[in-house]
Design a protein around this motif. Structure first.
Motif, PDB file in Angstrom:
ATOM      1  N   CYS A  85       0.818  -1.203   0.000  1.00 51.40           N
ATOM      2  CA  CYS A  85       0.000   0.000   0.000  1.00 51.40           C
ATOM      3  C   CYS A  85       0.855   1.258   0.000  1.00 51.40           C
ATOM      4  CB  CYS A  85      -0.957   0.009   1.199  1.00 51.40           C
ATOM      5  SG  CYS A  85      -0.177   0.271   2.808  1.00 51.40           S
ATOM      6  N   TYR A  86       0.282   2.315  -0.547  1.00 50.97           N
ATOM      7  CA  TYR A  86       0.912   3.638  -0.551  1.00 50.97           C
ATOM      8  C   TYR A  86      -0.029   4.560   0.194  1.00 50.97           C
ATOM      9  CZ  TYR A  86       3.467   7.709  -2.332  1.00 50.97           C
ATOM     10  OH  TYR A  86       4.219   8.863  -2.434  1.00 50.97           O
ATOM     11  N   VAL A  87       0.462   5.219   1.233  1.00 48.31           N
ATOM     12  CA  VAL A  87      -0.386   5.994   2.126  1.00 48.31           C
ATOM     13  C   VAL A  87      -0.239   7.493   1.873  1.00 48.31           C
ATOM     14  CG1 VAL A  87      -0.977   6.473   4.532  1.00 48.31           C
ATOM     15  CG2 VAL A  87      -0.220   4.179   3.873  1.00 48.31           C
ATOM     16  N   VAL A  88      -1.375   8.161   1.732  1.00 48.72           N
ATOM     17  CA  VAL A  88      -1.406   9.612   1.554  1.00 48.72           C
ATOM     18  C   VAL A  88      -2.367  10.199   2.592  1.00 48.72           C
ATOM     19  CG1 VAL A  88      -0.834   9.525  -0.898  1.00 48.72           C
ATOM     20  CG2 VAL A  88      -3.232   9.423  -0.189  1.00 48.72           C
ATOM     21  N   GLY A  89      -2.418  11.527   2.651  1.00 49.18           N
ATOM     22  CA  GLY A  89      -3.233  12.189   3.657  1.00 49.18           C
ATOM     23  C   GLY A  89      -4.559  12.692   3.124  1.00 49.18           C
ATOM     24  N   TYR A 119       3.027   8.890 -14.679  1.00 43.91           N
ATOM     25  CA  TYR A 119       2.887  10.204 -14.057  1.00 43.91           C
ATOM     26  C   TYR A 119       1.904  10.204 -12.884  1.00 43.91           C
ATOM     27  CZ  TYR A 119       5.130  11.690 -18.404  1.00 43.91           C
ATOM     28  OH  TYR A 119       5.997  11.852 -19.464  1.00 43.91           O
ATOM     29  N   ALA A 120       1.377   9.058 -12.524  1.00 46.31           N
ATOM     30  CA  ALA A 120       0.397   8.990 -11.439  1.00 46.31           C
ATOM     31  C   ALA A 120       1.004   9.474 -10.127  1.00 46.31           C
ATOM     32  CB  ALA A 120      -0.113   7.561 -11.278  1.00 46.31           C
ATOM     33  N   LEU A 121       0.305  10.373  -9.470  1.00 47.11           N
ATOM     34  CA  LEU A 121       0.699  10.954  -8.182  1.00 47.11           C
ATOM     35  C   LEU A 121       2.029  11.694  -8.239  1.00 47.11           C
ATOM     36  CD1 LEU A 121      -0.476   8.230  -5.611  1.00 47.11           C
ATOM     37  CD2 LEU A 121      -1.513  10.447  -6.079  1.00 47.11           C
ATOM     38  N   PHE A 132       5.672   7.401  -5.769  1.00 49.65           N
ATOM     39  CA  PHE A 132       4.672   6.375  -6.065  1.00 49.65           C
ATOM     40  C   PHE A 132       5.097   5.533  -7.253  1.00 49.65           C
ATOM     41  CE2 PHE A 132       0.632   5.144  -8.218  1.00 49.65           C
ATOM     42  CZ  PHE A 132       0.218   4.228  -7.271  1.00 49.65           C
ATOM     43  N   VAL A 133       5.589   6.168  -8.295  1.00 50.85           N
ATOM     44  CA  VAL A 133       6.145   5.463  -9.457  1.00 50.85           C
ATOM     45  C   VAL A 133       7.601   5.883  -9.584  1.00 50.85           C
ATOM     46  CG1 VAL A 133       5.978   5.047 -11.936  1.00 50.85           C
ATOM     47  CG2 VAL A 133       3.896   5.480 -10.622  1.00 50.85           C
ATOM     48  N   GLU A 134       8.483   4.939  -9.586  1.00 52.97           N
ATOM     49  CA  GLU A 134       9.906   5.239  -9.682  1.00 52.97           C
ATOM     50  C   GLU A 134      10.248   5.848 -11.039  1.00 52.97           C
ATOM     51  OE1 GLU A 134      12.195   5.087  -7.376  1.00 52.97           O
ATOM     52  OE2 GLU A 134      10.827   4.293  -5.849  1.00 52.97           O
ATOM     53  N   PRO A 135      11.218   6.767 -11.091  1.00 51.98           N
ATOM     54  CA  PRO A 135      11.628   7.365 -12.368  1.00 51.98           C
ATOM     55  C   PRO A 135      12.019   6.300 -13.385  1.00 51.98           C
ATOM     56  CG  PRO A 135      12.626   8.539 -10.523  1.00 51.98           C
ATOM     57  CD  PRO A 135      11.970   7.321  -9.950  1.00 51.98           C
ATOM     58  N   GLY A 136      11.514   6.446 -14.596  1.00 53.80           N
ATOM     59  CA  GLY A 136      11.817   5.478 -15.652  1.00 53.80           C
ATOM     60  C   GLY A 136      10.873   4.293 -15.698  1.00 53.80           C
ATOM     61  N   GLU A 137       9.985   4.183 -14.702  1.00 56.04           N
ATOM     62  CA  GLU A 137       9.024   3.092 -14.664  1.00 56.04           C
ATOM     63  C   GLU A 137       7.658   3.587 -15.141  1.00 56.04           C
ATOM     64  OE1 GLU A 137       9.721  -0.061 -13.930  1.00 56.04           O
ATOM     65  OE2 GLU A 137      11.837   0.445 -13.601  1.00 56.04           O
ATOM     66  N   TYR A 138       6.842   2.658 -15.605  1.00 52.07           N
ATOM     67  CA  TYR A 138       5.488   3.006 -16.046  1.00 52.07           C
ATOM     68  C   TYR A 138       4.430   2.620 -15.022  1.00 52.07           C
ATOM     69  CZ  TYR A 138       7.359   3.984 -20.680  1.00 52.07           C
ATOM     70  OH  TYR A 138       8.061   4.523 -21.727  1.00 52.07           O
ATOM     71  N   GLN A 139       4.765   1.706 -14.151  1.00 53.66           N
ATOM     72  CA  GLN A 139       3.809   1.256 -13.149  1.00 53.66           C
ATOM     73  C   GLN A 139       4.434   1.284 -11.761  1.00 53.66           C
ATOM     74  OE1 GLN A 139       2.320  -2.542 -14.649  1.00 53.66           O
ATOM     75  NE2 GLN A 139       0.540  -1.469 -15.443  1.00 53.66           N
ATOM     76  N   SER A 140       3.567   1.363 -10.781  1.00 55.42           N
ATOM     77  CA  SER A 140       3.992   1.425  -9.394  1.00 55.42           C
ATOM     78  C   SER A 140       4.030   0.037  -8.776  1.00 55.42           C
ATOM     79  CB  SER A 140       3.030   2.316  -8.608  1.00 55.42           C
ATOM     80  OG  SER A 140       3.336   2.316  -7.230  1.00 55.42           O
ATOM     81  N   LYS A 141       4.854  -0.120  -7.780  1.00 53.74           N
ATOM     82  CA  LYS A 141       4.853  -1.386  -7.038  1.00 53.74           C
ATOM     83  C   LYS A 141       3.759  -1.403  -5.977  1.00 53.74           C
ATOM     84  CE  LYS A 141       8.406   0.019  -3.665  1.00 53.74           C
ATOM     85  NZ  LYS A 141       9.753  -0.322  -3.129  1.00 53.74           N
ATOM     86  N   HIS A 159      -9.066  11.718 -16.161  1.00 55.94           N
ATOM     87  CA  HIS A 159      -7.715  11.172 -16.217  1.00 55.94           C
ATOM     88  C   HIS A 159      -7.215  10.719 -14.843  1.00 55.94           C
ATOM     89  CE1 HIS A 159      -7.764  13.179 -20.105  1.00 55.94           C
ATOM     90  NE2 HIS A 159      -6.614  12.601 -20.421  1.00 55.94           N
ATOM     91  N   ALA A 160      -7.765  11.266 -13.752  1.00 53.78           N
ATOM     92  CA  ALA A 160      -7.254  10.943 -12.419  1.00 53.78           C
ATOM     93  C   ALA A 160      -7.375   9.453 -12.098  1.00 53.78           C
ATOM     94  CB  ALA A 160      -7.939  11.806 -11.366  1.00 53.78           C
ATOM     95  N   PRO A 161      -8.576   8.858 -12.113  1.00 55.39           N
ATOM     96  CA  PRO A 161      -8.633   7.416 -11.867  1.00 55.39           C
ATOM     97  C   PRO A 161      -7.987   6.603 -12.976  1.00 55.39           C
ATOM     98  CG  PRO A 161     -10.809   8.244 -12.467  1.00 55.39           C
ATOM     99  CD  PRO A 161      -9.943   9.433 -12.244  1.00 55.39           C
ATOM    100  N   VAL A 162      -8.013   7.116 -14.201  1.00 57.90           N
ATOM    101  CA  VAL A 162      -7.382   6.393 -15.310  1.00 57.90           C
ATOM    102  C   VAL A 162      -5.874   6.282 -15.084  1.00 57.90           C
ATOM    103  CG1 VAL A 162      -6.873   6.414 -17.776  1.00 57.90           C
ATOM    104  CG2 VAL A 162      -9.162   7.001 -16.976  1.00 57.90           C
ATOM    105  N   ALA A 163      -5.240   7.368 -14.639  1.00 59.95           N
ATOM    106  CA  ALA A 163      -3.794   7.353 -14.387  1.00 59.95           C
ATOM    107  C   ALA A 163      -3.451   6.351 -13.287  1.00 59.95           C
ATOM    108  CB  ALA A 163      -3.308   8.744 -14.002  1.00 59.95           C
ATOM    109  N   LEU A 164      -4.278   6.306 -12.251  1.00 62.19           N
ATOM    110  CA  LEU A 164      -4.032   5.344 -11.176  1.00 62.19           C
ATOM    111  C   LEU A 164      -4.177   3.915 -11.681  1.00 62.19           C
ATOM    112  CD1 LEU A 164      -5.891   7.042  -8.171  1.00 62.19           C
ATOM    113  CD2 LEU A 164      -3.456   7.125  -8.741  1.00 62.19           C
ATOM    114  N   GLY A 165      -5.217   3.670 -12.470  1.00 58.34           N
ATOM    115  CA  GLY A 165      -5.396   2.336 -13.033  1.00 58.34           C
ATOM    116  C   GLY A 165      -4.248   1.946 -13.945  1.00 58.34           C
TER     117      GLY A 165
END
Length: 257
Positions: A85-89, A119-121, A132-141, A159-165
């Protein structure tokens, strides 16, 4: 928050989602295991059959979170999500989720959908030391996001939920949502917007291993050993599971397949 209208009536279906988040009927369930490669293949097949009435580039993309499964049963229904999980406020807005400069990317084009995920988050402030997404990567862990109050506030950009998906997120768990983000999540089918019954964001940490059980409306933090009750996704579940509002409408016979 007000309860949403039932999706079962085709005449009220299109107007039911904008009015609220809380649905009472339970979604159908089976085994779910997240697979990004399967998700991308399903997305390409959806492009070829796009017959959407909207001219919006995001609306022309129907998400395939529910089809992104490698160990699913024949029904293809989602029942649980497992991952980091990635935690935000509080008050994470759409500019933080996907800044306006990237809105020229068209999700119905696979290459640009892929870029959206990278570019998500990216708009989060520097106080979030872990990217959230490491530089050079397309998806997050991180496949599950845990947030606080008013997640997804700001503009109405789909685009907001689309970017997360696109980044590989299966679900967001927040104390509350901006109505437009919740609606867009359901309409695009990109992520499950689940509501917590408390401030889970203050008890979980980025990198914790968690499981979400949709059938039990439960989040389990395996790192801490704690469990948290979630509010049922209700009538929104089958829409997200189908891949979004248009895919659900076709499946239900509301519009031609």
């Amino acid at each position: 928050m007000a309860a949403a209208a039932s999706l079962a009536n085709p005449t009220t279906f299109a107007s039911s989602l904008p009015r609220g988040h809380h649905h009472q009927a339970s979604a159908s369930v089976s085994t779910f295991s997240f697979s990004n490669s399967r998700k991308q293949r399903s997305f390409k097949s959806l492009i070829s059959q796009s017959i959407l009435a909207s001219n919006s580039p995001v609306a022309c993309h129907t998400s395939i979170v529910s089809a992104a499964t490698s160990d699913s049963s024949s029904s293809g229904s989602a029942t649980s999500f497992h991952g980091l999980c990635y935690v935000v406020g509080d008050n994470i807005d759409t500019d933080q989720i996907i800044p306006a400069e990237y809105l020229t990317l068209v999700p119905s084009k696979p290459d640009e959908y892929k870029k959206l995920g990278s570019y998500a988050l990216i708009g989060l402030p520097a106080s979030y030391e872990t990217r959230f997404v490491e530089p050079g990567e397309y998806q997050s862990k991180y496949s599950i996001i845990i947030g606080g109050d008013n997640f997804g506030c700001g503009s109405s950009r789909e685009h907001a939920p689309v970017a997360l998906g696109a980044a590989g997120v299966a679900a967001v768990v927040a104390e509350s949502y901006a109505r437009i983000f919740f609606r867009n999540s359901v309409a695009t089918g990109e992520v499950y917007p689940l509501e917590s019954e408390g401030r889970i964001c203050e008890e979980c940490k980025t990198g914790d291993t968690v499981t979400i059980e949709l059938a039990q409306s439960l989040l389990i933090n395996h790192t801490t050993g704690k469990e948290y009750k979630l509010k049922p996704i209700g009538d929104a579940g089958p829409v997200i599971e189908a891949g979004g509002i248009f895919a659900y409408a076709r499946k239900a016979g509301m519009i031609p397949a």
